[in-house]
Every structure is written in structure tokens, then in C-alpha cells.
Design a protein around this motif. Structure first.
Motif, mmCIF file in Angstrom:
data_model
loop_
_atom_site.group_PDB
_atom_site.id
_atom_site.type_symbol
_atom_site.label_atom_id
_atom_site.label_comp_id
_atom_site.label_asym_id
_atom_site.label_seq_id
_atom_site.Cartn_x
_atom_site.Cartn_y
_atom_site.Cartn_z
ATOM 1 N N THR A 387 9.251 -5.159 31.470
ATOM 2 C CA THR A 387 8.707 -6.442 32.518
ATOM 3 C C THR A 387 8.487 -7.552 31.984
ATOM 4 O OG1 THR A 387 7.425 -4.361 33.358
ATOM 5 C CG2 THR A 387 6.716 -6.853 33.951
ATOM 6 N N VAL A 388 9.029 -8.551 32.679
ATOM 7 C CA VAL A 388 9.210 -9.990 31.958
ATOM 8 C C VAL A 388 7.868 -10.611 32.656
ATOM 9 C CG1 VAL A 388 10.146 -12.459 32.321
ATOM 10 C CG2 VAL A 388 11.672 -10.078 32.334
ATOM 11 N N GLU A 389 7.011 -11.063 31.622
ATOM 12 C CA GLU A 389 5.562 -11.314 31.987
ATOM 13 C C GLU A 389 5.483 -12.813 32.356
ATOM 14 O OE1 GLU A 389 3.137 -9.138 32.063
ATOM 15 O OE2 GLU A 389 3.823 -7.357 31.177
ATOM 16 N N ILE A 390 4.589 -12.931 33.117
ATOM 17 C CA ILE A 390 4.265 -14.671 33.566
ATOM 18 C C ILE A 390 2.927 -14.661 33.154
ATOM 19 C CG2 ILE A 390 4.016 -16.224 35.403
ATOM 20 C CD1 ILE A 390 6.057 -14.377 36.772
ATOM 21 N N LEU A 408 16.794 -17.150 40.554
ATOM 22 C CA LEU A 408 15.760 -16.180 41.458
ATOM 23 C C LEU A 408 14.391 -17.038 41.480
ATOM 24 C CD1 LEU A 408 14.953 -13.278 42.188
ATOM 25 C CD2 LEU A 408 14.134 -13.030 39.744
ATOM 26 N N ALA A 409 14.151 -17.246 42.589
ATOM 27 C CA ALA A 409 12.750 -17.886 42.919
ATOM 28 C C ALA A 409 11.618 -16.928 42.772
ATOM 29 C CB ALA A 409 12.712 -18.667 44.323
ATOM 30 N N VAL A 410 10.511 -17.255 41.930
ATOM 31 C CA VAL A 410 9.521 -16.296 41.624
ATOM 32 C C VAL A 410 8.326 -16.902 41.871
ATOM 33 C CG1 VAL A 410 8.418 -14.765 39.944
ATOM 34 C CG2 VAL A 410 10.825 -15.283 39.699
ATOM 35 N N LEU A 411 7.640 -16.455 43.090
ATOM 36 C CA LEU A 411 6.309 -16.997 43.492
ATOM 37 C C LEU A 411 5.129 -16.160 43.158
ATOM 38 C CD1 LEU A 411 5.060 -19.209 45.191
ATOM 39 C CD2 LEU A 411 5.212 -17.940 47.218
ATOM 40 N N LEU A 415 -4.529 -17.905 38.290
ATOM 41 C CA LEU A 415 -5.805 -18.839 38.111
ATOM 42 C C LEU A 415 -5.654 -20.235 38.635
ATOM 43 C CD1 LEU A 415 -6.743 -17.915 34.259
ATOM 44 C CD2 LEU A 415 -7.669 -17.025 36.380
ATOM 45 N N GLY A 416 -4.568 -20.804 38.602
ATOM 46 C CA GLY A 416 -4.596 -22.255 39.273
ATOM 47 C C GLY A 416 -3.887 -22.030 40.589
ATOM 48 N N GLY A 417 -4.014 -21.170 41.304
ATOM 49 C CA GLY A 417 -3.411 -20.988 42.616
ATOM 50 C C GLY A 417 -2.009 -20.312 42.409
ATOM 51 N N ARG A 418 -1.100 -20.746 43.632
ATOM 52 C CA ARG A 418 0.005 -20.299 43.465
ATOM 53 C C ARG A 418 0.940 -21.087 42.617
ATOM 54 N NH1 ARG A 418 1.707 -17.220 48.992
ATOM 55 N NH2 ARG A 418 -0.188 -15.862 49.307
ATOM 56 N N GLN A 419 2.002 -20.307 41.857
ATOM 57 C CA GLN A 419 3.042 -21.098 41.322
ATOM 58 C C GLN A 419 4.492 -20.781 41.655
ATOM 59 O OE1 GLN A 419 2.247 -20.534 37.157
ATOM 60 N NE2 GLN A 419 0.876 -22.329 37.044
ATOM 61 N N LEU A 420 5.342 -21.786 41.942
ATOM 62 C CA LEU A 420 6.821 -21.448 42.081
ATOM 63 C C LEU A 420 7.692 -21.668 40.927
ATOM 64 C CD1 LEU A 420 9.136 -20.568 43.799
ATOM 65 C CD2 LEU A 420 9.199 -22.993 44.501
ATOM 66 N N ARG A 428 17.586 -13.246 33.265
ATOM 67 C CA ARG A 428 16.426 -12.641 33.736
ATOM 68 C C ARG A 428 15.136 -13.463 33.215
ATOM 69 N NH1 ARG A 428 19.422 -8.047 33.669
ATOM 70 N NH2 ARG A 428 18.361 -7.395 31.893
ATOM 71 N N LYS A 429 15.042 -14.728 33.023
ATOM 72 C CA LYS A 429 14.137 -15.481 32.343
ATOM 73 C C LYS A 429 13.793 -16.770 32.933
ATOM 74 C CE LYS A 429 15.142 -13.520 27.837
ATOM 75 N NZ LYS A 429 15.524 -13.921 26.210
ATOM 76 N N PRO A 430 12.617 -17.254 32.792
ATOM 77 C CA PRO A 430 12.210 -18.406 33.445
ATOM 78 C C PRO A 430 13.127 -19.637 33.064
ATOM 79 C CG PRO A 430 10.322 -17.315 32.787
ATOM 80 C CD PRO A 430 11.263 -16.669 32.237
ATOM 81 N N ASP A 431 13.538 -20.360 34.030
ATOM 82 C CA ASP A 431 14.399 -21.460 33.756
ATOM 83 C C ASP A 431 13.605 -23.021 33.907
ATOM 84 O OD1 ASP A 431 16.567 -23.327 33.198
ATOM 85 O OD2 ASP A 431 17.566 -22.817 35.082
ATOM 86 N N GLY A 432 12.574 -23.268 32.856
ATOM 87 C CA GLY A 432 12.119 -24.434 32.815
ATOM 88 C C GLY A 432 10.624 -24.129 33.458
#
Length: 646
Positions: A387-390, A408-411, A415-420, A428-432
Motif C-alpha cells: 500500500t502506498v501510504e499518504i 492519478l488524482a488522489v483526494l 488532519l488538515g482537511g482534504r488534500q488533492l 504509482r507515486k505522488p508527483d510533487g
């Protein structure tokens, strides 16, 4: 044609004597005069008063048995040598002669068997079934009478009512074939027999072997059917370590039934406990040195008489008579079980979120969890890596692949509300860093050309368009009233989109477009759902989430409306098939719709039952070939075979 002890079948097989008889036929011991070997030959005998159509069905069924078994080359399956058709049109099957008795005979003579011994028998049975299933053959009548024991060898026989991929049904609608006590719940309900059905019958057979009686019983076939459909198996008293296998195989829902591989792993472990000093599970084999004299019944030496039962029952005959059609008083609707469940990915260790996205090429499935994103191979249904953790994530709410498959957009909610986040779909990794964060982020959608992504933020009270490459806002923010919670683009460049209302907006001006969709049952709060692949139709869910509205993007008129569903079965997000002919709707109940007639296709698809409460708005996706529907529920991810929906 009557068969005497000296009859020569097909000018080659010398019939020597009957090995056993059933209500519909006889199995003969014979000698192959060309290859000088003993064989067993099955003869189908039908009453003269049987109608011609039914007679042809029986002949076709025996032909099917020959073709099914002939395709299989496995030590756990009786080998078919030849098929002969005599002058009267009756088929005969020439097969391997097994020197042993059936498991059913063994249980009748000696009673129940030790759990480790049953595990060893079950392991060989399972291997035979796996080999059959790999070639598209479902046995449909697995039971102790169809399990032969020859020394340490276990052989599965009688494929007389088996099904092969591509074969037409041989019985009338509503008829059930099989032996009542060993038929799976889905067969009892009138559904098609599958590989999972054979596994249920395997479980019932092993239960019978270890307990000395079937898991379900009754005075009549009907009472047995009721018990299988509504009751739990009788408690085990002698299964010991085999309990987990029996419980897993005898689950009524085939999608949560123990898989073949999981069953094999458990049986291998149990069979290993048997060791090498246990007695043989059958009788030792012997080699024929030549044919017995013509007209003289088969004789065996003293050693054979001590080790073989009085009647060899080389091939279990009970399957012949048990293959008679058994009718239920109320045959199920022909649409029931039309779309079988192929697989079920149970709840992730990390816990499922709400996000589900299928890559445009249909090879990869992204599933949100409470802490990150899991990726699955669609073909093998195996997880791709960890699992790719956030960091800081509490739940992934939405996942969307760009149409070109690169992003891939991940919403997610943290803790700080929603993040896009925008991820690289290949690695399959975050891009920035996060594209946006804080407040309620909604209305997530890529433009058809993959260059822009729309984002609605309640904190800013508007919907923005962001360039994917530069990660910067483009155009003029649109202040929708009320605030859009979902967005669907209407043009390739992402300038026009439809929001809740439904209303059409222009991001170049920040104002409503001059052309608007009409007031319909899906107005004033309806959520834009999806744009058809050809761009000519947009579908939206009604405000009550109980029906779907179809609009033309060319004329801006309503062109269709589905029926209203029950209040407790509201509809959620939808997905088109690649050709646009089929629409899947999610929610607490999954459905398929014909986009030309706006009628539902087949029955509701009921998710796996769990103790947890299903969410509103469960996601759905259809593979590019249109053959598989994927849905996300509170229980997990389900795969449905919808190939017959086209």
C-alpha cells in the motif's frame, strides 16, 4: 441391442461381464482385442417409452461426458480411450479400468474415515478438479459415489452432466441436474454451476467422509434443497483439523467460499500429518495378462479376492441415474444469476476508503484505503506491491485516472482537511506536493484531453480549473450557486462543464453558458455523473438518487429517464462501457442499464453481505472490453461477469 458375455463391440471390444448396473445404464468389463488390455465400457440404456427428444438429450449428455473427460489428462481423472456408436445410435464410452471401489462403498462398509485420511483424499480430488476447471470443465456432480480409490490413487469419474465452455444447455429452463445432498446452494436456486460450485460439492463430500453422513439431510429431495438453501450444516463431531476447510467450502455465497488454492494449502498441511505409515486409501492395482475365456465371468486370484470388494464398481453408476432432471415447484426467474460474481477482494488490512479507479487501459485498479492507495492487477486480481501510504491521511475518498492514463488524482481526508494530490500513474507515486488542501474539496474531474483538472473547494466557494502540467489555475474561477459537488466536462478542452442543477458553465468567462439543460427530475441538486465515450450524452442522478436522466450534449434536451428505484436502494456514481451501450450505477445496489432503451439489464447485483453498513455512493467501473464490472462496497471490491449484457 442386448449385450451377452461374448459380444464384440465395434469389432474390437470383447464384453466379458457386468461390473455394475444403475437405473440408466451398465458398466461392463471388456478386453480391447487390438491393444490387449482390459477396459471398462459404459453403456447407456433407456426405456422404450422415453420421448425421442429426451432420448436425444441423454445421448448428447453421454457424448458430452466423452468429450469432457477426453480433454482431461490427469492421474486423478479417469482416462477416456474411445467412443463408439452402434447401429441403434446409442453411444458407448470406452475408458480406463480402475481396480478399486468408490469412496461411497468404502464409507458404507467401514463408516467414517479419520480426518487426515480424508484430507489426503480431498487433496487428490481437488487437484483433479483444478485440472478440469483449467480447461473450462465444471463437473457438477462431485460426490462420494464418483470418487474411485485404487491403492493410494484417488480418481474422479462420471462427467456425464459436466458443462463445457461454449456448450448449449441440455435441460429445460428451471431443471436442476445433480445429486441433492451434494448440490451447491447456487445450483439449488437454479443458478449456473461454476468451479466454486464444484468446491462446495467437494466440501460436502469431505464432510460426509469424515462425519459419516452428508452435511444436509431430509426425507425428500425438496426438503434437502430447503436445508441447503436456508440452514447451516449439521455440527461436526469428528472433523478435527478439517473443520476450517469444511466451513470455508460450505459457505452459501460462492464469492466468499474458500478458493481452490487456499483449500489446497490447507489440505496439503493436513495430509502431511498422515505420514507414510497409514494404510492405503483404496485397493492395490494389478495388471491383466490377457482376456479371460469367452463366456466365462471375470475371475481373480486369491490375493485379489482378499483386497477387492465383491463388486468392483469400476465406474460409479449412481451418477447416471442421479443425472435425472429434478424440478423445483417454483423455478427461478430466468434473469437470476445472469451476471455471476467472478471474485471478491475482501477488506484490506488498511481498511477500504471510498476511492476506486480503473486505468484507461483496464489493466490496473486503484483502491483507496484509510491510509493510502492500493494497486491491483485486474487480470490476476493480485495486489501490486505494498500500500502506498499518504502521510497524515485518515481516508482516501476519491481516485480518478486522467484519460491518457499518465496521472492519478488522489483526494484524501486528513488532519488538515482534504488534500488533492496528483500522482504519476506509471510509477504509482505522488508527483510533487499537494495541489490543493484545506476545506472541502469536491467536483474532481479531468478534462477529456487530460490537460486540465477541475476542483471545487467549499472554502473558496468556487470551482477552479488547473493545468496539469504547470500545476497552476487557468481560466476564470466559476462561482456556482449552489456550490457544485460534482463536475462533468462537455468539451475536449475543458472549457464547458455541467454542475449541480444541472447548469452549464464556461471557465473562460466564469459565467453560465448561453445554453442550459432543461428542468427535469434530475434538476435542483442532481449530481452530474458521466459523459458517454462519444461525448453526445451526459447522464445525471436525480435529486432523490432514485433514477437517472440522460441529456443530449448536442440539443441540450432530455432524451431518456430510467425507472425509479426503491428508496432504500438509491443510486450512486455511474460508469459507461467503452462502447457507450451499457451504463453501470453504483450505490447500495449495483445495476446495469441499456443506454438506448434506458431499461435495466438483468437483475440487481447484490454486494457481498457483511456486518458493516454499505455506504451511499459506492463506485463502479467497467473494463474496456465490456466483459467485467468492478464495484467497491463496504465489504471490498467485487468483480462481475457482464459479458452476456451486450
Amino acid at each position: 441391442m442386448s449385450v451377452g458375455p461374448v459380444h464384440l463391440l465395434a469389432g474390437r471390444y470383447q464384453i466379458q461381464g457386468a461390473l455394475g448396473r444403475g437405473g440408466m445404464g451398465t458398466v461392463w468389463h471388456a478386453w480391447d482385442t487390438e491393444l490387449d488390455r482390459a477396459v471398462a465400457i459404459k453403456e447407456l440404456r433407456l426405456s422404450d417409452d422415453i420421448p425421442e427428444e429426451e432420448r436425444r438429450n441423454w445421448y448428447a449428455r453421454m457424448e458430452r461426458e466423452a468429450r469432457a473427460a477426453a480433454r482431461l489428462k490427469h492421474p486423478g481423472i479417469v482416462t477416456i480411450y474411445d467412443r463408439v456408436v452402434e447401429e441403434d445410435g446409442r453411444p458407448w464410452i470406452v475408458m480406463e479400468l480402475i481396480r478399486g471401489s468408490s469412496l461411497d462403498d468404502l464409507l458404507r462398509r467401514h463408516g467414517r474415515l479419520p480426518a487426515e485420511r480424508v484430507a489426503a483424499i480431498g487433496l487428490q480430488m481437488l487437484d483433479a478438479l483444478i485440472a478440469a476447471h483449467a480447461t473450462g470443465i465444471v463437473h457438477r456432480d462431485v460426490k462420494p459415489a464418483n470418487v474411485l480409490l485404487e491403492g493410494d490413487r484417488v480418481v474422479l469419474t462420471d462427467f456425464g452432466i459436466s458443462t463445457l465452455e461454449g456448450d448449449a444447455p441440455l435441460t429445460r429452463s428451471g431443471a436442476l441436474l445433480g445429486t441433492p445432498s451434494f448440490m451447491s446452494p447456487e445450483q439449488v436456486h437454479g443458478g449456473p454451476a461454476t468451479a466454486q460450485s464444484d468446491l462446495w460439492s467437494l466440501g460436502a463430500t469431505l464432510y460426509t467422509a469424515v462425519e459419516g453422513h452428508p452435511p444436509f439431510s431430509g426425507a425428500t429431495p425438496g426438503s434437502v434443497f430447503v436445508a441447503i438453501a436456508t440452514e447451516q450444516p449439521d455440527p461436526t463431531h469428528h472433523a478435527g483439523p478439517l473443520v476450517a476447510v469444511l466451513d470455508g467450502l460450505l459457505r452459501k455465497d460462492p464469492t466468499i467460499r474458500l478458493t481452490a488454492q487456499a483449500t489446497r494449502d490447507k489440505l496439503t498441511h493436513l495430509a502431511a500429518a498422515q505420514g507414510t505409515n497409514q494404510p492405503s486409501i483404496g485397493c492395490s492395482s494389478e495388471t491383466d495378462t490377457g482376456p479371460p475365456p469367452s463366456g466365462v465371468p471375470l475371475r481373480r486370484g486369491p490375493r485379489t479376492l482378499r483386497t477387492l470388494p465383491a463388486v468392483g464398481l469400476v465406474v460409479a453408476l449412481a451418477g447416471i441415474s442421479a443425472a435425472l432432471a429434478i424440478w423445483l415447484q417454483s423455478p427461478p426467474s430466468p434473469v437470476q444469476n445472469r451476471f455471476p460474481r467472478l471474485a471478491w477482494l475482501s477488506d484490506s488490512e488498511a481498511g477500504w476508503g471510498s476511492g476506486l479507479a480503473l486505468s484507461p487501459d483496464g489493466t490496473t485498479l486503484a483502491v483507496g484505503t484509510r491510509t493510502g492507495v492500493e494497486f491491483w492487477d485486474v487480470a490476476t486480481r493480485r495486489k501490486l506491491g505494498d500500500t502506498v501510504e499518504i502521510s497524515g491521511a485518515h481516508r482516501v475518498d476519491e481516485l480518478v485516472y486522467s484519460p491518457d492514463g499518465k496521472k492519478l488524482a488522489v483526494l484524501n481526508y486528513g488532519l488538515g482537511g482534504r488534500q488533492l494530490h496528483l500522482w504519476d500513474a506509471v510509477s504509482r507515486k505522488p508527483d510533487g506536493p499537494a495541489l490543493m488542501s484545506g476545506g472541502e474539496i469536491l467536483g474532481l474531474a479531468f478534462s477529456p484531453d487530460s490537460r486540465a483538472i477541475s476542483v471545487t473547494n467549499t472554502e473558496r466557494s468556487w470551482t477552479e480549473l488547473w493545468a496539469v502540467a504547470s500545476r497552476r489555475p487557468v481560466g476564470i474561477p466559476v462561482k456556482t450557486e449552489p456550490l457544485a459537488v460534482s463536475v462533468t466536462f462537455l468539451d475536449p478542452g475543458g472549457k464547458l462543464f455541467v454542475s449541480d442543477g444541472p447548469e452549464v458553465w464556461d471557465t473562460t468567462t466564469g459565467r453560465k453558458h448561453r445554453r442550459q439543460l432543461p428542468i427535469t427530475p434530475c434538476s435542483s441538486g442532481g449530481s452530474p455523473a458521466a459523459l458517454a465515450p462519444d461525448g453526445q450524452t451526459v447522464v445525471m442522478t436525480s435529486f432523490q438518487e432514485r433514477r437517472l436522466c440522460f441529456y443530449s450534449t448536442k440539443t441540450y434536451t432530455q432524451i431518456g429517464l430510467t425507472r425509479e428505484v426503491l428508496e432504500e436502494a438509491k443510486m450512486g456514481p455511474v460508469a459507461f462501457s467503452r462502447d457507450g451501450a451499457i451504463l453501470a450505477s453504483g450505490g447500495k445496489t449495483v445495476r446495469l442499464w441499456n443506454t438506448r432503451t434506458f431499461e435495466q439489464i438483468g437483475p440487481d447485483l447484490t454486494p457481498v453481505e457483511t456486518e458493516s453498513v454499505s455506504r451511499d455512493g459506492d463506485r463502479v467501473a467497467i473494463t474496456p472490453d465490456g466483459n467485467v464490472l468492478i464495484s467497491l462496497t463496504s465489504a471490498g471490491v467485487e468483480f462481475w461477469d457482464i459479458s452476456s449484457a451486450g
